[in-house]
Structures are given as structure tokens and as C-alpha cells.
Design a protein around this motif. Structure first.
Motif, PDB file in Angstrom:
ATOM      1  N   UNK A  32      67.013  25.805  15.406  1.00  0.00           N
ATOM      2  CA  UNK A  32      66.323  27.062  15.979  1.00  0.00           C
ATOM      3  C   UNK A  32      67.069  26.681  17.691  1.00  0.00           C
ATOM      4  N   UNK A  33      67.824  27.418  18.216  1.00  0.00           N
ATOM      5  CA  UNK A  33      68.564  27.306  19.089  1.00  0.00           C
ATOM      6  C   UNK A  33      68.267  28.539  20.410  1.00  0.00           C
ATOM      7  N   UNK A  34      67.837  27.886  21.381  1.00  0.00           N
ATOM      8  CA  UNK A  34      67.276  29.052  22.497  1.00  0.00           C
ATOM      9  C   UNK A  34      68.153  28.936  23.423  1.00  0.00           C
ATOM     10  N   UNK A  35      68.552  30.203  24.117  1.00  0.00           N
ATOM     11  CA  UNK A  35      69.415  30.622  24.977  1.00  0.00           C
ATOM     12  C   UNK A  35      68.503  31.103  26.206  1.00  0.00           C
ATOM     13  N   UNK A 182      69.718  29.722  10.338  1.00  0.00           N
ATOM     14  CA  UNK A 182      69.884  29.198  11.618  1.00  0.00           C
ATOM     15  C   UNK A 182      69.628  30.407  12.505  1.00  0.00           C
ATOM     16  N   UNK A 183      68.699  29.928  13.736  1.00  0.00           N
ATOM     17  CA  UNK A 183      68.426  31.285  14.596  1.00  0.00           C
ATOM     18  C   UNK A 183      68.738  30.826  16.098  1.00  0.00           C
ATOM     19  N   UNK A 184      69.327  31.966  16.470  1.00  0.00           N
ATOM     20  CA  UNK A 184      69.689  31.793  18.004  1.00  0.00           C
ATOM     21  C   UNK A 184      68.818  32.688  18.820  1.00  0.00           C
ATOM     22  N   UNK A 185      67.828  32.205  19.448  1.00  0.00           N
ATOM     23  CA  UNK A 185      66.862  32.744  20.298  1.00  0.00           C
ATOM     24  C   UNK A 185      66.923  33.209  21.657  1.00  0.00           C
ATOM     25  N   UNK A 186      67.103  34.336  22.114  1.00  0.00           N
ATOM     26  CA  UNK A 186      67.236  34.509  23.472  1.00  0.00           C
ATOM     27  C   UNK A 186      65.869  35.095  23.929  1.00  0.00           C
ATOM     28  N   UNK A 187      65.126  34.200  24.882  1.00  0.00           N
ATOM     29  CA  UNK A 187      63.720  34.323  25.147  1.00  0.00           C
ATOM     30  C   UNK A 187      63.349  33.881  26.791  1.00  0.00           C
ATOM     31  N   UNK A 188      62.522  34.834  27.068  1.00  0.00           N
ATOM     32  CA  UNK A 188      62.008  34.300  28.550  1.00  0.00           C
ATOM     33  C   UNK A 188      60.734  33.602  28.415  1.00  0.00           C
ATOM     34  N   UNK A 189      60.071  33.817  27.296  1.00  0.00           N
ATOM     35  CA  UNK A 189      58.829  33.012  27.316  1.00  0.00           C
ATOM     36  C   UNK A 189      58.875  31.730  26.953  1.00  0.00           C
ATOM     37  N   UNK A 190      58.409  30.828  28.183  1.00  0.00           N
ATOM     38  CA  UNK A 190      59.037  29.355  27.930  1.00  0.00           C
ATOM     39  C   UNK A 190      58.154  28.541  27.139  1.00  0.00           C
ATOM     40  N   UNK A 191      56.845  29.064  26.837  1.00  0.00           N
ATOM     41  CA  UNK A 191      56.134  28.374  25.935  1.00  0.00           C
ATOM     42  C   UNK A 191      56.490  28.390  24.520  1.00  0.00           C
ATOM     43  N   UNK A 192      56.869  29.988  24.125  1.00  0.00           N
ATOM     44  CA  UNK A 192      57.672  30.129  22.851  1.00  0.00           C
ATOM     45  C   UNK A 192      58.856  29.176  22.657  1.00  0.00           C
ATOM     46  N   UNK A 193      59.865  29.118  23.886  1.00  0.00           N
ATOM     47  CA  UNK A 193      60.794  28.303  23.577  1.00  0.00           C
ATOM     48  C   UNK A 193      60.637  26.833  23.536  1.00  0.00           C
ATOM     49  N   UNK A 194      59.719  26.356  24.137  1.00  0.00           N
ATOM     50  CA  UNK A 194      59.328  24.973  24.272  1.00  0.00           C
ATOM     51  C   UNK A 194      58.767  24.478  22.992  1.00  0.00           C
ATOM     52  N   UNK A 195      57.950  25.610  22.432  1.00  0.00           N
ATOM     53  CA  UNK A 195      57.375  25.314  21.001  1.00  0.00           C
ATOM     54  C   UNK A 195      58.262  25.347  19.540  1.00  0.00           C
ATOM     55  N   UNK A 196      59.237  26.129  19.695  1.00  0.00           N
ATOM     56  CA  UNK A 196      60.201  26.401  18.686  1.00  0.00           C
ATOM     57  C   UNK A 196      61.428  25.806  18.530  1.00  0.00           C
ATOM     58  N   UNK A 197      62.040  25.619  19.956  1.00  0.00           N
ATOM     59  CA  UNK A 197      63.419  25.292  20.076  1.00  0.00           C
ATOM     60  C   UNK A 197      63.747  23.707  19.605  1.00  0.00           C
TER      61      UNK A 197
END
Length: 233
Positions: A32-35, A182-197
Motif C-alpha cells: 500500500x503506497x500512499x501519495x 497493490x494499492x496506490x493511495x492518494x489521500x489527505x487524511x494523515x491518520x489513514x495514511x499512517x495507519x495503512x501505508x
């Protein structure tokens, strides 16, 4: 671990404005790769080029070891890339099941029902998509992507407009998908990013500011100054 997606020097110019500037991005298979990045950083423009919705001004896109830079969007879907949008793109006057069957193109009811089960919407299969709450429409759109069994699932601001309880359900859903695609996640919610990426790439004014694990990004002073201090911007 091999990379399912790689961009080299990816660049996009609009009437003299450089929206994406020589971006090198590597997304490892199964991650899970966050952008992330402020509004206007070039995130959606970058993934639009990955998905084939727009052509780069310069640079290359590689998917599964194949140069797909000039491949049209529909061919990239067939190759295994699914892309959900910032704004819901469901057919409001069709049932959830019909939306899924259209997304699959082969009218496979079994696969459609399985995808609805995956996102917790199977009980609403015959309901009109337009009657869903915004949050459930977002889940339906994710189901439309998941149903295609993609090698790469691109989610563009998937939690936008979701209630806190729906975000928790979303996190559970994405964790369940991890390893299957594989997931490329564009996200503003940093709680989501830090939990998933597993990995995070930070864009600023079209360029890569930082790349690393969630811990690396949280500790990066340049990222803190540019973004994390105003993550709602």
C-alpha cells in the motif's frame, strides 16, 4: 521485491505551467503506497498519467516490467490497472449490481456479488446507486475497482466526505485487500495514511519532496514544514 509500477522522469506541462516535474516513483508489488502532498502538488495529475487519462510531456511509465507510456486508458485497464476517482463515478439510476456488471463488462453476476460482499454492500445489491449515501457510493466505486481483480488499484481521495465510522470501515477494507493487489493511495487524511501505508511518497509543487516508510516521513523536517503541519490544506 519487484516493482509493479515505475515512473521515470514523468513530467506534465499545461500552457507553460509545470504540474509534474520529472517524478521517479516506484511502487512495490503487494504494497500500500500512499501519495501525499498539499493541494496543487500534482498528485492527481501524476496518477492520471499512470492510468492513461492524460499523456506525459516527458518521461516513461512502466507497469509489470512493460513500457505503457503510450498505451490508452482502456488498454491499461485490461493490463490490470483500476482507477477510482475523487468524485464518485457511479450510475445513479442503475442498481448497485448493474453498476458492478457494467464495470466488469462481462456481466458476471457472481463476481459482481462477491465484490459487493467485499465492501459490505451485498444487502443493497438491488438498490439504486443514486439512493446511497455519499460514503456508500464511494464504497461502491471501490467495489467496481476491486471486481476487476486488478494488479494495481489506484484510489484517489477515497475517504473524502466519509464519516469517522465509515473511515474505520474503509481502513478495514483496505487492510483486507493488502497482499491481493497493490494499492496506490492518494489521500489527505494523515491518520489513514499512517495507519495503512507501507511506503509514502510526498509531492510538493510537482516534485518528489520525500519518499520512505511512515516513520521516515513523520521524522522528515522538510515534510513537516511543507505538509504535515497543515495536512488539511
Amino acid at each position: 521485491m519487484t516493482d509493479v509500477l515505475r515512473t521515470e522522469g514523468l513530467t506534465k506541462d499545461f500552457a507553460g505551467l509545470r504540474a509534474v516535474d520529472r517524478v521517479d516513483l516506484s511502487v512495490a508489488t503487494g504494497d500500500i503506497h500512499a501519495l501525499i502532498g498539499p493541494n496543487g502538488a500534482g498528485k492527481s495529475t501524476l496518477v492520471g498519467m499512470v492510468a492513461g487519462r492524460s499523456q506525459p510531456s516527458a518521461g516513461r511509465v512502466w507497469f509489470d516490467g512493460r513500457d505503457i507510456t503510450t498505451l490508452p486508458a482502456h488498454a491499461r485497464i485490461r493490463a490490470g490497472i483500476a482507477y477510482t476517482f475523487q468524485i464518485t463515478a457511479v450510475y445513479a439510476r442503475l442498481s448497485l449490481l448493474a453498476n458492478l456488471e457494467l464495470a466488469l463488462r462481462d456481466r458476471s453476476r457472481t463476481r459482481a456479488v462477491q465484490a459487493l460482499e467485499r465492501v459490505g454492500l451485498a444487502a443493497r445489491a438491488d438498490q439504486l446507486a443514486g439512493d446511497l449515501s455519499y460514503g456508500h457510493q464511494r464504497l461502491l466505486e471501490i467495489a467496481m475497482g476491486v471486481a476487476q481483480a486488478p494488479r494495481l488499484l489506484i484510489l484517489d481521495e477515497p475517504t473524502q466526505g466519509l464519516a469517522e465510522s465509515e473511515i474505520s470501515e474503509f481502513n478495514t477494507l483496505i487492510r483486507g485487500l493488502a497482499g491481493q493487489t497493490t494499492i496506490l493511495l492518494i489521500e489527505h487524511n494523515m491518520n489513514v495514511v499512517m495507519e495503512l501505508a507501507d511506503r509514502i511518497t510526498v509531492l510538493e509543487t510537482g516534485s518528489v519532496l520525500a519518499n520512505g516508510s511512515p516513520a521516515d516521513i513523520q521524522a522528515n523536517l522538510a515534510v513537516q514544514e511543507a505538509y504535515l503541519g497543515h495536512a488539511d490544506g
